[in-house]
Design a protein around this motif. Structure first.
Motif, PDB file in Angstrom:
ATOM      1  N   GLU A 104       0.836  -1.199   0.000  1.00 61.23           N
ATOM      2  CA  GLU A 104       0.000   0.000   0.000  1.00 61.23           C
ATOM      3  C   GLU A 104       0.870   1.248   0.000  1.00 61.23           C
ATOM      4  O   GLU A 104       0.565   2.222  -0.680  1.00 61.23           O
ATOM      5  N   TYR A 105       1.959   1.224   0.764  1.00 60.09           N
ATOM      6  CA  TYR A 105       2.870   2.360   0.813  1.00 60.09           C
ATOM      7  C   TYR A 105       3.461   2.616  -0.570  1.00 60.09           C
ATOM      8  O   TYR A 105       3.518   3.762  -1.020  1.00 60.09           O
ATOM      9  N   ARG A 106       3.893   1.566  -1.237  1.00 66.53           N
ATOM     10  CA  ARG A 106       4.470   1.731  -2.583  1.00 66.53           C
ATOM     11  C   ARG A 106       3.442   2.323  -3.535  1.00 66.53           C
ATOM     12  O   ARG A 106       3.762   3.205  -4.328  1.00 66.53           O
ATOM     13  N   THR A 107       2.194   1.856  -3.459  1.00 63.39           N
ATOM     14  CA  THR A 107       1.133   2.377  -4.317  1.00 63.39           C
ATOM     15  C   THR A 107       0.885   3.846  -4.004  1.00 63.39           C
ATOM     16  O   THR A 107       0.727   4.664  -4.917  1.00 63.39           O
ATOM     17  N   ASP A 108       0.861   4.199  -2.718  1.00 64.34           N
ATOM     18  CA  ASP A 108       0.659   5.592  -2.332  1.00 64.34           C
ATOM     19  C   ASP A 108       1.784   6.480  -2.850  1.00 64.34           C
ATOM     20  O   ASP A 108       1.538   7.573  -3.342  1.00 64.34           O
ATOM     21  N   VAL A 109       3.015   5.994  -2.766  1.00 64.49           N
ATOM     22  CA  VAL A 109       4.165   6.769  -3.249  1.00 64.49           C
ATOM     23  C   VAL A 109       4.072   6.946  -4.762  1.00 64.49           C
ATOM     24  O   VAL A 109       4.304   8.044  -5.277  1.00 64.49           O
ATOM     25  N   GLU A 110       3.709   5.891  -5.481  1.00 63.11           N
ATOM     26  CA  GLU A 110       3.576   5.996  -6.932  1.00 63.11           C
ATOM     27  C   GLU A 110       2.465   6.976  -7.298  1.00 63.11           C
ATOM     28  O   GLU A 110       2.623   7.785  -8.222  1.00 63.11           O
ATOM     29  N   ASN A 111       1.348   6.920  -6.583  1.00 57.08           N
ATOM     30  CA  ASN A 111       0.249   7.850  -6.851  1.00 57.08           C
ATOM     31  C   ASN A 111       0.665   9.284  -6.556  1.00 57.08           C
ATOM     32  O   ASN A 111       0.318  10.199  -7.306  1.00 57.08           O
ATOM     33  N   GLU A 112       1.398   9.477  -5.479  1.00 54.88           N
ATOM     34  CA  GLU A 112       1.852  10.814  -5.125  1.00 54.88           C
ATOM     35  C   GLU A 112       2.803  11.358  -6.190  1.00 54.88           C
ATOM     36  O   GLU A 112       2.709  12.524  -6.572  1.00 54.88           O
ATOM     37  N   GLN A 113       3.683  10.514  -6.694  1.00 58.48           N
ATOM     38  CA  GLN A 113       4.606  10.954  -7.742  1.00 58.48           C
ATOM     39  C   GLN A 113       3.846  11.312  -9.007  1.00 58.48           C
ATOM     40  O   GLN A 113       4.169  12.300  -9.671  1.00 58.48           O
ATOM     41  N   GLU A 114       2.817  10.540  -9.333  1.00 55.91           N
ATOM     42  CA  GLU A 114       2.017  10.846 -10.520  1.00 55.91           C
ATOM     43  C   GLU A 114       1.307  12.183 -10.353  1.00 55.91           C
ATOM     44  O   GLU A 114       1.280  13.002 -11.275  1.00 55.91           O
ATOM     45  N   VAL A 115       0.749  12.424  -9.180  1.00 56.32           N
ATOM     46  CA  VAL A 115       0.064  13.688  -8.918  1.00 56.32           C
ATOM     47  C   VAL A 115       1.048  14.849  -9.022  1.00 56.32           C
ATOM     48  O   VAL A 115       0.730  15.882  -9.626  1.00 56.32           O
ATOM     49  N   LEU A 116       2.237  14.692  -8.470  1.00 56.27           N
ATOM     50  CA  LEU A 116       3.238  15.758  -8.550  1.00 56.27           C
ATOM     51  C   LEU A 116       3.640  16.034  -9.997  1.00 56.27           C
ATOM     52  O   LEU A 116       3.831  17.188 -10.384  1.00 56.27           O
ATOM     53  N   GLN A 117       3.744  14.992 -10.808  1.00 55.12           N
ATOM     54  CA  GLN A 117       4.073  15.170 -12.226  1.00 55.12           C
ATOM     55  C   GLN A 117       2.940  15.890 -12.950  1.00 55.12           C
ATOM     56  O   GLN A 117       3.187  16.752 -13.795  1.00 55.12           O
ATOM     57  N   ARG A 118       1.701  15.560 -12.612  1.00 56.04           N
ATOM     58  CA  ARG A 118       0.557  16.217 -13.250  1.00 56.04           C
ATOM     59  C   ARG A 118       0.499  17.691 -12.865  1.00 56.04           C
ATOM     60  O   ARG A 118       0.210  18.550 -13.707  1.00 56.04           O
ATOM     61  N   ILE A 119       0.773  17.989 -11.591  1.00 52.81           N
ATOM     62  CA  ILE A 119       0.767  19.382 -11.144  1.00 52.81           C
ATOM     63  C   ILE A 119       1.866  20.162 -11.865  1.00 52.81           C
ATOM     64  O   ILE A 119       1.647  21.290 -12.318  1.00 52.81           O
ATOM     65  N   GLU A 120       3.046  19.559 -11.979  1.00 55.46           N
ATOM     66  CA  GLU A 120       4.151  20.222 -12.673  1.00 55.46           C
ATOM     67  C   GLU A 120       3.797  20.444 -14.154  1.00 55.46           C
ATOM     68  O   GLU A 120       4.095  21.503 -14.708  1.00 55.46           O
ATOM     69  N   GLY A 121       3.154  19.491 -14.779  1.00 53.75           N
ATOM     70  CA  GLY A 121       2.717  19.654 -16.162  1.00 53.75           C
ATOM     71  C   GLY A 121       1.701  20.772 -16.307  1.00 53.75           C
ATOM     72  O   GLY A 121       1.742  21.555 -17.260  1.00 53.75           O
ATOM     73  N   TYR A 122       0.780  20.859 -15.355  1.00 52.51           N
ATOM     74  CA  TYR A 122      -0.217  21.933 -15.356  1.00 52.51           C
ATOM     75  C   TYR A 122       0.465  23.291 -15.232  1.00 52.51           C
ATOM     76  O   TYR A 122       0.157  24.225 -15.964  1.00 52.51           O
TER      77      TYR A 122
ATOM     78  N   MET B  23      -9.166  30.389 -14.721  1.00 54.05           N
ATOM     79  CA  MET B  23      -7.963  29.562 -14.822  1.00 54.05           C
ATOM     80  C   MET B  23      -8.350  28.254 -15.500  1.00 54.05           C
ATOM     81  O   MET B  23      -9.477  27.773 -15.320  1.00 54.05           O
ATOM     82  N   PRO B  24      -7.433  27.660 -16.264  1.00 55.18           N
ATOM     83  CA  PRO B  24      -7.718  26.345 -16.861  1.00 55.18           C
ATOM     84  C   PRO B  24      -7.982  25.330 -15.751  1.00 55.18           C
ATOM     85  O   PRO B  24      -7.377  25.389 -14.679  1.00 55.18           O
ATOM     86  N   SER B  25      -8.903  24.418 -16.010  1.00 57.77           N
ATOM     87  CA  SER B  25      -9.247  23.430 -14.984  1.00 57.77           C
ATOM     88  C   SER B  25      -8.109  22.422 -14.810  1.00 57.77           C
ATOM     89  O   SER B  25      -7.338  22.174 -15.723  1.00 57.77           O
ATOM     90  N   PHE B  26      -8.043  21.884 -13.614  1.00 55.56           N
ATOM     91  CA  PHE B  26      -7.049  20.851 -13.295  1.00 55.56           C
ATOM     92  C   PHE B  26      -7.792  19.683 -12.696  1.00 55.56           C
ATOM     93  O   PHE B  26      -8.483  19.825 -11.695  1.00 55.56           O
ATOM     94  N   LYS B  27      -7.668  18.517 -13.336  1.00 52.08           N
ATOM     95  CA  LYS B  27      -8.346  17.320 -12.843  1.00 52.08           C
ATOM     96  C   LYS B  27      -7.309  16.370 -12.295  1.00 52.08           C
ATOM     97  O   LYS B  27      -6.332  16.073 -12.943  1.00 52.08           O
ATOM     98  N   ARG B  28      -7.564  15.896 -11.089  1.00 50.46           N
ATOM     99  CA  ARG B  28      -6.633  14.957 -10.465  1.00 50.46           C
ATOM    100  C   ARG B  28      -6.824  13.622 -11.031  1.00 50.46           C
ATOM    101  O   ARG B  28      -7.430  12.816 -11.131  1.00 50.46           O
TER     102      ARG B  28
END
Length: 63
Positions: free
Chosen positions: A18-36, A58-63
């Motif tokens: 679960e921790y690994r999945t949470d870390v992967e999800n957090e990294q994906e969210v951070l990449q999406r925010i940086e892309g936005y 502002m342009p919408s941002f979807k998680r």
């Protein structure tokens, strides 16, 4: 004895997975925010032009 030991080990494995999945999800969210952020920076002139007619838009941002 082995059954008791394996039963105690199993929840630890689940929490690690679960921790690994949470870390992967957090990294994906951070990449999406940086892309936005980068997209907003790239199109800041167009966003400013739209905001003349729609203040605060502002342009919408979807998680």
């Amino acid at each position: 004895m082995y059954i008791a030991f394996s039963a105690l080990r199993q929840p630890a494995q689940i929490s690690i997975n679960e921790y690994r999945t949470d870390v992967e999800n957090e990294q994906e969210v951070l990449q999406r925010i940086e892309g936005y952020r980068m997209a907003c920076e790239k199109y800041r002139d167009e966003i400013a032009a739209i905001q003349k007619y729609i203040p605060g838009w502002m342009p919408s941002f979807k998680r």
